[in-house]
Design a protein around this motif. Structure first.
Motif, PDB file in Angstrom:
ATOM      1  N   UNK A   1       0.867  -1.181   0.000  1.00  0.00           N
ATOM      2  CA  UNK A   1       0.000   0.000   0.000  1.00  0.00           C
ATOM      3  C   UNK A   1       0.906   1.234   0.000  1.00  0.00           C
ATOM      4  N   UNK A   2       0.922   1.936  -1.111  1.00  0.00           N
ATOM      5  CA  UNK A   2       1.788   3.113  -1.216  1.00  0.00           C
ATOM      6  C   UNK A   2       1.341   3.959  -2.399  1.00  0.00           C
ATOM      7  N   UNK A   3       1.558   5.263  -2.289  1.00  0.00           N
ATOM      8  CA  UNK A   3       1.273   6.165  -3.406  1.00  0.00           C
ATOM      9  C   UNK A   3       2.554   6.756  -3.971  1.00  0.00           C
ATOM     10  N   UNK A   4       3.694   6.314  -3.458  1.00  0.00           N
ATOM     11  CA  UNK A   4       4.984   6.794  -3.958  1.00  0.00           C
ATOM     12  C   UNK A   4       5.860   5.600  -4.301  1.00  0.00           C
ATOM     13  N   UNK A   5       6.824   5.814  -5.165  1.00  0.00           N
ATOM     14  CA  UNK A   5       7.703   4.748  -5.609  1.00  0.00           C
ATOM     15  C   UNK A   5       8.617   4.308  -4.478  1.00  0.00           C
ATOM     16  N   UNK A   6       8.749   3.005  -4.293  1.00  0.00           N
ATOM     17  CA  UNK A   6       9.670   2.451  -3.311  1.00  0.00           C
ATOM     18  C   UNK A   6      10.008   1.018  -3.690  1.00  0.00           C
ATOM     19  N   UNK A   7      11.122   0.522  -3.173  1.00  0.00           N
ATOM     20  CA  UNK A   7      11.515  -0.864  -3.418  1.00  0.00           C
ATOM     21  C   UNK A   7      10.728  -1.771  -2.487  1.00  0.00           C
ATOM     22  N   UNK A   8      10.279  -2.902  -2.995  1.00  0.00           N
ATOM     23  CA  UNK A   8       9.477  -3.804  -2.179  1.00  0.00           C
ATOM     24  C   UNK A   8       9.589  -5.229  -2.698  1.00  0.00           C
ATOM     25  N   UNK A   9       9.331  -6.184  -1.815  1.00  0.00           N
ATOM     26  CA  UNK A   9       9.246  -7.589  -2.198  1.00  0.00           C
ATOM     27  C   UNK A   9       7.810  -7.988  -2.511  1.00  0.00           C
ATOM     28  N   UNK A  10       6.902  -7.014  -2.494  1.00  0.00           N
ATOM     29  CA  UNK A  10       5.503  -7.289  -2.830  1.00  0.00           C
ATOM     30  C   UNK A  10       5.387  -7.535  -4.334  1.00  0.00           C
ATOM     31  N   UNK A  11       4.270  -8.113  -4.734  1.00  0.00           N
ATOM     32  CA  UNK A  11       4.024  -8.385  -6.152  1.00  0.00           C
ATOM     33  C   UNK A  11       3.085  -7.365  -6.773  1.00  0.00           C
ATOM     34  N   UNK A  12       2.197  -6.802  -5.949  1.00  0.00           N
ATOM     35  CA  UNK A  12       1.193  -5.866  -6.446  1.00  0.00           C
ATOM     36  C   UNK A  12       1.135  -4.653  -5.523  1.00  0.00           C
ATOM     37  N   UNK A  13       0.293  -3.695  -5.883  1.00  0.00           N
ATOM     38  CA  UNK A  13       0.188  -2.488  -5.062  1.00  0.00           C
ATOM     39  C   UNK A  13      -1.258  -2.006  -5.011  1.00  0.00           C
ATOM     40  N   UNK A  14      -1.533  -1.225  -3.969  1.00  0.00           N
ATOM     41  CA  UNK A  14      -2.764  -0.471  -3.828  1.00  0.00           C
ATOM     42  C   UNK A  14      -2.365   0.922  -3.356  1.00  0.00           C
ATOM     43  N   UNK A  15      -3.091   1.933  -3.768  1.00  0.00           N
ATOM     44  CA  UNK A  15      -2.638   3.303  -3.520  1.00  0.00           C
ATOM     45  C   UNK A  15      -2.857   3.758  -2.089  1.00  0.00           C
ATOM     46  N   UNK A  16      -3.973   3.341  -1.452  1.00  0.00           N
ATOM     47  CA  UNK A  16      -4.342   3.894  -0.162  1.00  0.00           C
ATOM     48  C   UNK A  16      -5.397   2.996   0.486  1.00  0.00           C
ATOM     49  N   UNK A  17      -5.815   3.300   1.726  1.00  0.00           N
ATOM     50  CA  UNK A  17      -6.830   2.469   2.384  1.00  0.00           C
ATOM     51  C   UNK A  17      -8.131   2.342   1.605  1.00  0.00           C
ATOM     52  N   UNK A  18      -8.506   3.371   0.839  1.00  0.00           N
ATOM     53  CA  UNK A  18      -9.710   3.255   0.023  1.00  0.00           C
ATOM     54  C   UNK A  18      -9.589   2.118  -0.978  1.00  0.00           C
ATOM     55  N   UNK A  19      -8.433   2.017  -1.606  1.00  0.00           N
ATOM     56  CA  UNK A  19      -8.236   0.936  -2.570  1.00  0.00           C
ATOM     57  C   UNK A  19      -8.113  -0.416  -1.869  1.00  0.00           C
ATOM     58  N   UNK A  20      -7.576  -0.418  -0.644  1.00  0.00           N
ATOM     59  CA  UNK A  20      -7.554  -1.662   0.129  1.00  0.00           C
ATOM     60  C   UNK A  20      -8.981  -2.159   0.339  1.00  0.00           C
ATOM     61  N   UNK A  21      -9.878  -1.257   0.731  1.00  0.00           N
ATOM     62  CA  UNK A  21     -11.270  -1.631   0.944  1.00  0.00           C
ATOM     63  C   UNK A  21     -11.909  -2.117  -0.359  1.00  0.00           C
TER      64      UNK A  21
END
Length: 416
Positions: A370-390
């Motif tokens: 869950x992030x709205x800015x670029x960062x290194x991660x071991x995750x496979x996918x992303x969501x922008x914010x808690x709204x998108x998590x929901x």
């Protein structure tokens, strides 16, 4: 406080089927020991496992060159992206009536999705991998279920989010794994359908440990206690760092004292870790707060500091993290068959990377950053914010409903 604090009414796990934890696989025996009690050749091992402070207490002011030399200041800045304007008309405002919410624009998130595609847009691919498997859901709290706010005490879930997470907990084994204390995160979530792991997984409440349908004596499982809650549910409390409790409490009191003159600083005791928030501290004072924490830790070699989003986390030096907490819960829930189980972990913090890494390396399930800015991660996918998590969780619920309806209709046809 002893492990039998378990008898609080805070947590009421729903699932009861479970198996004994494989101790050697999880490393409960050796890897939970402080590093100095393991291989002495480890660069982290010299005196690292001592639980008491050593030497005399040094000046809290310290030498700010220590922080710069050890890269603390760079890490503090790297984990603290600048605040940008909230998108006009964004539904993020429905989550918390506050203007102090960190949120970034679509352009920043678009850059992130180049390496970490949107879990919403790729939902079909994710569910394709979960077909005919049992899904388990693991969620961070701050920044995932609630927005990041200036005051951690005001990081509230929205009612729609609580309703959604509760529905997920009734459909799938679901756990909240947070840096907050277990009691604190439960007080914020207030859902008895879930399991809770506080202090970055160092305080877990889960299902009772069993083996071949026979109860296992927890006397042979270090730091595990079987008990019941006030509702009569069988539960197991797992706390791999109980020996650090007096030290954590002492460090908490010390940090409160030496940061009280820094405007905006806030220190929280999460039982098995201490959080030093500098979100509301002027940036030119970050070096000072970092140095003071650094100086305190010199006297406690059994503790270490990690960096989160505008927070320094003081934690015991043991080989345990959110990733191993996920494995513990999966095994406890008899969900460790990677060919039959699809775990989904959603989190926004650096501490969630341990869970992302375990899922990626074992080629099981998926990690969602869950992030709205670029960062290194071991995750496979992303969501922008808690709204998108929901939104993602609601997609998961809809998919499960269709799957169950399809299965029910097949059964009706067979009976006819």
């Amino acid at each position: 406080m002893g492990p039998m604090e378990l008898n609080s009414s805070h947590v009421s796990p729903v699932l009861t089927e479970s198996v004994a934890v494989n101790k050697s696989r999880l490393g409960i025996h050796s890897s939970l020991l402080p590093y100095s009690q393991q291989d002495s050749s480890s660069p982290l091992s010299p005196a690292a496992g001592k639980l008491s402070r050593t030497g005399s207490r040094k000046s809290a002011a310290g030498n700010i060159d220590d922080v710069r030399f050890n890269g603390w200041l760079d890490a503090m800045k790297a984990s603290s992206p600048p605040r940008k304007k909230i998108l006009k008309g964004s539904v993020i405002n429905t989550l918390l009536p506050s203007s102090n919410i960190e949120y970034d624009n679509n352009e920043d998130y678009h850059s992130l999705t180049v390496d970490y595609p949107s879990a919403i847009e790729c939902f079909g691919n994710i569910i394709g991998r979960a077909k005919n498997k049992r899904v388990a859901v693991f969620l961070d709290y701050d920044g995932t279920l609630s927005p990041i706010v200036d005051d951690p005490d005001c990081a509230f879930m929205s009612d729609p989010m609580r309703e959604t997470v509760g529905s997920v907990g009734r459909c799938f084994p679901t756990a909240i794994i947070s840096g907050r204390s277990r009691d604190n995160v439960y007080d914020l979530v207030k859902l008895t359908e879930l399991y809770y792991a506080g202090s970055h997984g160092m305080d877990i409440i889960g299902p009772p440990l069993r083996h071949n349908n026979n109860d296992v004596s927890t006397n042979n499982l270090p730091n595990c206690v079987n008990s019941t809650d006030h509702q009569g549910n069988q539960i197991t409390l797992f706390q791999p760092a109980t020996q650090f409790l007096p030290i954590i409490d002492e460090v908490f009191r010390t940090l409160v004292e030496i940061t009280k003159d820094i405007r905006g600083a806030k220190v929280e005791n999460h039982k098995f870790c201490v959080s030093v928030h500098y979100r509301n501290v002027e940036e030119n004072n970050w070096t000072i707060i970092g140095q003071r924490v650094h100086d305190v830790l010199k006297n406690y070699p059994g503790l270490r500091s990690t960096h989160g989003r505008k927070v320094l986390e003081i934690r015991p030096v043991i080989d345990w993290n959110k990733g191993k907490a996920v494995l513990f819960l999966l095994e406890s829930l008899d969900l460790n068959d990677k060919d039959d189980v699809f775990p989904i972990y959603i989190g926004d913090d650096k501490t969630d990377e341990d869970a992302f890494k375990i899922l990626r390396e074992s080629n099981r399930g998926c990690g969602i950053l869950v992030s709205s800015v670029m960062k290194e991660s071991s995750a496979s996918y992303s969501l922008r914010d808690p709204n998108q998590v929901m939104e993602f969780l609601q997609l998961l619920l809809n998919w499960n409903h269709k799957r169950e309806t399809k299965h029910f209709n097949k059964q009706i046809k067979v009976k006819v």
